[in-house]
Design a protein around this motif. Structure first.
Motif, PDB file in Angstrom:
ATOM      1  N   UNK A  91       7.379   4.669   3.244  1.00 49.67           N
ATOM      2  CA  UNK A  91       8.679   4.218   4.199  1.00 49.67           C
ATOM      3  C   UNK A  91       9.965   3.843   3.365  1.00 49.67           C
ATOM      4  N   UNK A  92       9.652   2.865   2.255  1.00 49.68           N
ATOM      5  CA  UNK A  92      10.831   2.704   1.481  1.00 49.68           C
ATOM      6  C   UNK A  92      11.502   3.960   0.630  1.00 49.68           C
ATOM      7  N   UNK A  93      10.815   4.909   0.253  1.00 51.58           N
ATOM      8  CA  UNK A  93      11.289   6.034  -0.229  1.00 51.58           C
ATOM      9  C   UNK A  93      12.029   6.903   0.875  1.00 51.58           C
ATOM     10  N   UNK A  94      11.669   7.112   2.201  1.00 43.31           N
ATOM     11  CA  UNK A  94      12.150   7.514   3.386  1.00 43.31           C
ATOM     12  C   UNK A  94      13.581   6.886   3.613  1.00 43.31           C
ATOM     13  N   UNK A  95      13.510   5.513   3.507  1.00 42.97           N
ATOM     14  CA  UNK A  95      14.988   4.880   3.873  1.00 42.97           C
ATOM     15  C   UNK A  95      15.932   5.193   2.734  1.00 42.97           C
ATOM     16  N   UNK A 104       0.854  -1.454   0.037  1.00 41.96           N
ATOM     17  CA  UNK A 104      -0.056   0.008   0.077  1.00 41.96           C
ATOM     18  C   UNK A 104       0.785   1.092  -0.050  1.00 41.96           C
ATOM     19  N   UNK A 105       0.275   2.378  -0.205  1.00 37.50           N
ATOM     20  CA  UNK A 105       1.112   3.647  -0.308  1.00 37.50           C
ATOM     21  C   UNK A 105       2.080   3.636   0.833  1.00 37.50           C
ATOM     22  N   UNK A 106       1.823   3.491   2.080  1.00 39.34           N
ATOM     23  CA  UNK A 106       2.405   3.868   3.353  1.00 39.34           C
ATOM     24  C   UNK A 106       3.897   2.923   3.098  1.00 39.34           C
ATOM     25  N   UNK A 107       3.808   1.719   2.602  1.00 42.22           N
ATOM     26  CA  UNK A 107       5.059   0.980   2.548  1.00 42.22           C
ATOM     27  C   UNK A 107       5.888   1.550   1.409  1.00 42.22           C
ATOM     28  N   UNK A 108       5.261   1.879   0.493  1.00 41.22           N
ATOM     29  CA  UNK A 108       6.255   3.008  -0.601  1.00 41.22           C
ATOM     30  C   UNK A 108       6.959   4.046   0.124  1.00 41.22           C
ATOM     31  N   UNK A 113       6.610  10.244   8.938  1.00 44.60           N
ATOM     32  CA  UNK A 113       5.724  10.308  10.270  1.00 44.60           C
ATOM     33  C   UNK A 113       3.962  10.555  10.213  1.00 44.60           C
ATOM     34  N   UNK A 114       3.620  10.925   8.900  1.00 43.33           N
ATOM     35  CA  UNK A 114       2.008  10.762   8.594  1.00 43.33           C
ATOM     36  C   UNK A 114       1.615   9.490   8.679  1.00 43.33           C
ATOM     37  N   UNK A 115       2.356   8.619   8.111  1.00 44.66           N
ATOM     38  CA  UNK A 115       1.805   7.323   7.672  1.00 44.66           C
ATOM     39  C   UNK A 115       2.394   6.349   8.998  1.00 44.66           C
ATOM     40  N   UNK A 175       2.471   1.240  11.897  1.00 45.13           N
ATOM     41  CA  UNK A 175       2.559   0.246  12.974  1.00 45.13           C
ATOM     42  C   UNK A 175       1.440  -0.833  13.253  1.00 45.13           C
ATOM     43  N   UNK A 176       0.215  -0.369  12.836  1.00 42.86           N
ATOM     44  CA  UNK A 176      -0.807  -1.221  12.696  1.00 42.86           C
ATOM     45  C   UNK A 176      -0.829  -2.296  11.853  1.00 42.86           C
ATOM     46  N   UNK A 177      -0.634  -1.888  10.441  1.00 42.69           N
ATOM     47  CA  UNK A 177      -0.441  -2.888   9.603  1.00 42.69           C
ATOM     48  C   UNK A 177       0.584  -3.717   9.234  1.00 42.69           C
ATOM     49  N   UNK A 178       1.557  -3.349   9.633  1.00 41.62           N
ATOM     50  CA  UNK A 178       2.937  -3.992   9.403  1.00 41.62           C
ATOM     51  C   UNK A 178       3.605  -4.576  10.722  1.00 41.62           C
ATOM     52  N   UNK A 179       3.892  -5.899  10.416  1.00 40.38           N
ATOM     53  CA  UNK A 179       4.755  -6.420  11.720  1.00 40.38           C
ATOM     54  C   UNK A 179       5.926  -5.714  11.840  1.00 40.38           C
TER      55      UNK A 179
END
Length: 127
Positions: A19-23, A13-17, A65-67, A72-76
């Motif tokens: 997070x990867x972009x941030x990293x 989902x867009x939140x994972x993308x 920080x927005x997502x 934290x709820x969706x991913x382990x």
């Protein structure tokens, strides 16, 4: 089911993308910090570089920080570590800078550490 190489059946989902972009955006400053650590760093420069690294992380992480609460709820925890693995060098370098700033370590540079290790390795066979 057909096994397709490099295929991941997990739907992102867009939140994972985000997070990867941030990293990925933290890889460059982490590499620059690693280059700085090749040389001796005193406490004042450790503080300045630590503050610079934290400022970079803060400004580049606004979208993350927005997502983050939903992530934290969706991913382990293992999935979140996998998503942010690219930022490991940044985290390591920032931790070393803050250790230097607090006086927990005296950093003589990675070159000095390599020279000491090489000297030790060369002296071991002489025993």
């Amino acid at each position: 089911m057909i096994q397709i190489r490099k295929y991941n059946p997990i739907l992102t989902w867009s939140g994972e993308r985000v997070a990867k972009c941030y990293a990925r955006r933290l890889v460059g400053p982490g590499s620059a910090g690693a280059l700085i650590l090749l040389f001796p760093v005193n406490q004042l420069f450790g503080l300045l570089f630590g503050l610079a690294m934290m400022t970079i992380a803060y400004y580049r992480g606004k979208a993350y920080r927005g997502i983050e609460p939903e992530l934290a709820q969706r991913a382990s925890l293992a999935r979140r570590l996998f998503l942010l693995a690219a930022a490991a060098k940044f985290l390591t370098v920032t931790t070393i800078f803050w250790g230097i700033a607090m006086g927990a370590t005296d950093w003589q540079g990675a070159m000095e550490a390599r020279a000491t290790a090489l000297h030790w390795i060369q002296s071991v066979p002489s025993f």
